[in-house]
Design an enzyme around this catalytic site. Structure first.
Site, PDB file in Angstrom:
ATOM      1  N   GLU A  36       0.840  -1.206   0.007  1.00  0.00           N
ATOM      2  CA  GLU A  36      -0.103  -0.064  -0.085  1.00  0.00           C
ATOM      3  C   GLU A  36       0.818   1.122  -0.120  1.00  0.00           C
ATOM      4  O   GLU A  36       1.957   1.133   0.714  1.00  0.00           O
ATOM      5  CB  GLU A  36      -0.813  -0.071   1.286  1.00  0.00           C
ATOM      6  CG  GLU A  36      -2.285   0.475   0.849  1.00  0.00           C
ATOM      7  CD  GLU A  36      -3.229  -0.546   0.202  1.00  0.00           C
ATOM      8  OE1 GLU A  36      -3.296  -0.035  -1.108  1.00  0.00           O
ATOM      9  OE2 GLU A  36      -3.473  -1.475   0.484  1.00  0.00           O
ATOM     10  N   ASP A 175      -4.427   0.696  -9.205  1.00  0.00           N
ATOM     11  CA  ASP A 175      -5.753   0.314  -9.428  1.00  0.00           C
ATOM     12  C   ASP A 175      -6.315   0.128 -10.906  1.00  0.00           C
ATOM     13  O   ASP A 175      -6.713  -0.758 -11.368  1.00  0.00           O
ATOM     14  CB  ASP A 175      -6.733   1.529  -8.998  1.00  0.00           C
ATOM     15  CG  ASP A 175      -6.248   1.793  -7.838  1.00  0.00           C
ATOM     16  OD1 ASP A 175      -5.713   0.938  -6.895  1.00  0.00           O
ATOM     17  OD2 ASP A 175      -6.922   2.915  -7.124  1.00  0.00           O
TER      18      ASP A 175
HETATM   19  C1  GLA Z   1      -5.162   4.537  -4.216  1.00  0.00           C
HETATM   20  C2  GLA Z   1      -4.397   4.938  -5.693  1.00  0.00           C
HETATM   21  C3  GLA Z   1      -3.415   3.739  -5.849  1.00  0.00           C
HETATM   22  C4  GLA Z   1      -2.592   3.452  -4.430  1.00  0.00           C
HETATM   23  C5  GLA Z   1      -3.419   3.261  -3.294  1.00  0.00           C
HETATM   24  C6  GLA Z   1      -2.542   3.249  -1.985  1.00  0.00           C
HETATM   25  O1  GLA Z   1      -6.143   3.315  -4.689  1.00  0.00           O
HETATM   26  O2  GLA Z   1      -5.287   5.052  -6.495  1.00  0.00           O
HETATM   27  O3  GLA Z   1      -2.751   4.347  -6.913  1.00  0.00           O
HETATM   28  O4  GLA Z   1      -1.548   4.508  -4.325  1.00  0.00           O
HETATM   29  O5  GLA Z   1      -4.519   4.302  -3.414  1.00  0.00           O
HETATM   30  O6  GLA Z   1      -1.872   1.836  -2.351  1.00  0.00           O
END
Ligand code: GLA
Length: 387
Positions: A36, A175
């Site tokens: 994360e 994501d």
């Molecule tokens: C969000 C962002 C991702 C990532 C997460 C944390 O989901 O869209 O790109 O940085 O937070 O891991």
């Protein structure tokens, strides 16, 4: 199941636009198993796709117009001209699909317009990538209809650009890549530096395990500003340490790196999270590849502590899910996604699901929190054409 969904979405498209769509596509939301706030540090992540998807019925147009409609938002059809799409001019949901058209055209792809109807089952604001699912489903549909020949990771890059520049949110690449590239029964081990990927078998049911997603229903308000601050802090850390990205700080040189950061206490905490989190992803991968699925539990829990104490992006509801799940016999638990609300994941023996779910509900009642929504997540397919 997906045939019925595709049929309903195609039917609605016909009501809205007066003809059958040329096709129907789906792209999933995701949970992140581990890794994360590592993606904008060129690090490792390990998401898997949810069964929940954004579905798009789409037809081409040749007149430079895009018409957009969503089943999930009040209001009618929005009509936009491709040549007047302007970054950060749109604060509505339409910015996500319009941003994808903008990014494709900006990259020189011959996209001449589209009629689009969208319907999504990915819970919004729950940290489960409902926005990325919308972007990716539109990108995949246009890729197919206009024969652009782009691969999943290329679509992910374009969608990230749409979100960074057109929507104006400084997100990483996890994501969109998860939605575009995940495979059923697998978690995606992704190196966000070069987008190299490995599908890691993750068949929980076969091992008598379950992964619960607990949506706290806390919407991540103000999270964008905080996300940007964490990202800037990580970049500062990399600059102070003289590396391109925190990914380049080896785990066994962490103590030395921290001591070189002197009295930059906040930066030290961010660096410690990112470096230890990348290491946890690698440990989880080797455990999963050697059949040690149960043993990943403590690493998930350590990841949560690091996000709570070092990265400081948890909230009381997420901590309560994690603490209650662990006290009721879970193997491991952590917040997932951007933080400040959204969802937590809980790894548990199948036999403990009811005990843990009930304990979490009771704890939320006692604390006076809104009841969370809990479901079991199975690693599901990535973006695909339904018809
Ligand atoms: C969000 C962002 C991702 C990532 C997460 C944390 O989901 O869209 O790109 O940085 O937070 O891991």
């Amino acid at each position: 199941m997906s045939e019925a969904v595709a049929g309903a979405v195609a039917e609605r498209f016909k009501e809205l636009y007066g003809a059958d769509p040329e096709g129907v596509w789906a792209a999933p939301g995701r949970v992140n198993l581990i890794g994360e706030h590592t993606d904008y540090n060129d690090g490792f992540v390990m998401p898997f796709a949810l069964p929940h998807t954004a579905v798009a019925a789409v037809s081409r147009r040749e007149d430079g117009v895009v018409r957009l409609h969503s089943q999930d938002v009040e209001g009618g059809v929005s009509e936009l001209r491709l040549d007047s799409l302007t970054p950060e001019s749109d604060t509505a949901w339409t910015a996500y699909p319009a941003g994808v058209l903008w990014a494709l055209r900006e990259a020189g792809h011959p996209v001449t317009g589209a009629d689009i109807h969208l319907a999504s089952t990915v819970p919004a604001g729950a940290g489960l990538s409902s926005s990325a699912a919308l972007e990716v489903v539109v990108a995949l549909a246009l890729n197919d209809l206009f024969s652009l020949g782009l691969r999943g990771w290329q679509l992910a890059r374009l969608c990230q650009r749409a979100e960074n520049v057109y929507v104006g949110a400084p997100v990483g690449i996890m994501d969109q890549t998860a939605s575009a590239c995940c495979e059923a029964g697998h978690a995606l081990f992704l190196d966000t530096r070069d987008l190299s990927q490995r599908q890691i078998p993750f068949d929980l049911a076969a091992e008598g395990l379950r992964l619960l997603v607990v949506d706290t229903q806390v919407k991540h308000a103000h999270s964008e500003g905080e996300y940007g601050k964490r990202r800037a802090g990580c970049e500062k850390g990399a600059a102070l340490l003289g590396v391109d990205a925190l990914r380049d700080v080896p785990y066994d040189e962490l103590d030395d790196a921290l001591s070189r950061l002197g009295d930059e206490e906040e930066v030290r905490r961010l660096v410690r999270h990112v470096v230890t989190e990348n290491h946890r992803v690698e440990q989880v991968v080797s455990l999963l590849e050697s059949g040690g699925t149960r043993a990943i539990g403590p690493l998930l829990t350590e990841g949560h502590a690091s996000l709570r104490d070092d990265f400081r992006i948890s909230c009381p509801e997420l901590d309560l899910v994690v603490d209650t799940a662990l006290a009721s016999g879970a193997l491991g638990a952590r917040m997932t996604g951007g933080g400040f609300g959204g969802s937590a994941i809980v790894l548990t023996e199948a036999t403990e699901v009811d005990t843990i779910t009930t304990a979490i509900e009771k704890a939320f009642t006692t604390a006076g929190f809104t009841q969370p929504r809990t479901f079991e997540a199975t690693p599901s397919p990535g973006a695909r054409r339904l018809r």
